[in-house]
Enzyme design. Sequence first.
Site, short mmCIF file in Angstrom:
data_model
loop_
_atom_site.label_atom_id
_atom_site.label_comp_id
_atom_site.label_asym_id
_atom_site.label_seq_id
_atom_site.Cartn_x
_atom_site.Cartn_y
_atom_site.Cartn_z
N LYS A 61 52.34 34.77 83.93
CA LYS A 61 53.61 34.24 84.46
C LYS A 61 53.96 34.95 85.76
CE LYS A 61 58.52 34.13 83.03
NZ LYS A 61 59.45 34.40 81.89
N ASP A 101 57.59 36.61 76.27
CA ASP A 101 57.22 36.81 77.67
C ASP A 101 57.38 38.29 77.99
OD1 ASP A 101 57.24 34.05 77.49
OD2 ASP A 101 58.33 33.73 79.36
N LYS A 151 52.57 30.14 83.84
CA LYS A 151 53.99 29.81 83.85
C LYS A 151 54.59 30.26 85.17
CE LYS A 151 58.41 30.72 81.48
NZ LYS A 151 59.05 31.27 80.26
#
Length: 222
Positions: free
Chosen positions: A153, A90, A182
């Site tokens: 995200k 991430d 996400k």
Amino acid sequence: MTAMAEKIDHTLLKPQATREQITKLCNEAIEYKFKAVCVNPCQVPAAAGLLQGTGVTVCTVIGFPLGANTTKIKCAEAAQAVADGAGEVDMVINIGAVKDGNWEYVQSDIAAVVQTVKGKALVKVILETCLLTDEEKRQACRACVAAQADFVKTSTGFAGGGATVEDVRLMRECVGQAIRIKASGGIGSYETAAAMVKAGADRLGTSSGVAIMRGMTSDSQY
């Protein structure tokens, strides 16, 4: 495995996280059959060892939490994480470049990390939505799609704001089905988790995975 458990990245990113806490996190992920655990890069080898053969993926963070590292450093960090056992990374977008409107840099920064781990790990790009305008969020989503990231995200959880239903909806409208979403930051209950999923989130980053699962009832949708 419940559908909700499959969406949860069971997360511990506090700087003071200990080996004992990481072990507990991993054991909970195994028990509840979460999709992944998300830990800081230095904890990846330990988590990978604990989770080997369990079906739970190890996720880590890159350029975290500011996104201000150089592209070369982000790539090196991602490569090291994969070598240590991470199956997902991430990365934080370069927020300053977003604010400058330097979309060529933003996209190339993401694409470099994607190419570094291509075929070895999924890449989720953290926008830090609480710091961006709606138009910046849309442009950032487009950059993620163009750079062939796997997910976009919402948040690190370290910038004073987390995921909102409105942001998840905006991101879904922007990326369509091209990439996944996400939601992360402030997801502390089953009700909040379900609302994020309903808005379009495919994955949830949360340190409250156990509480979310315990908050489910027999008639819960997910």
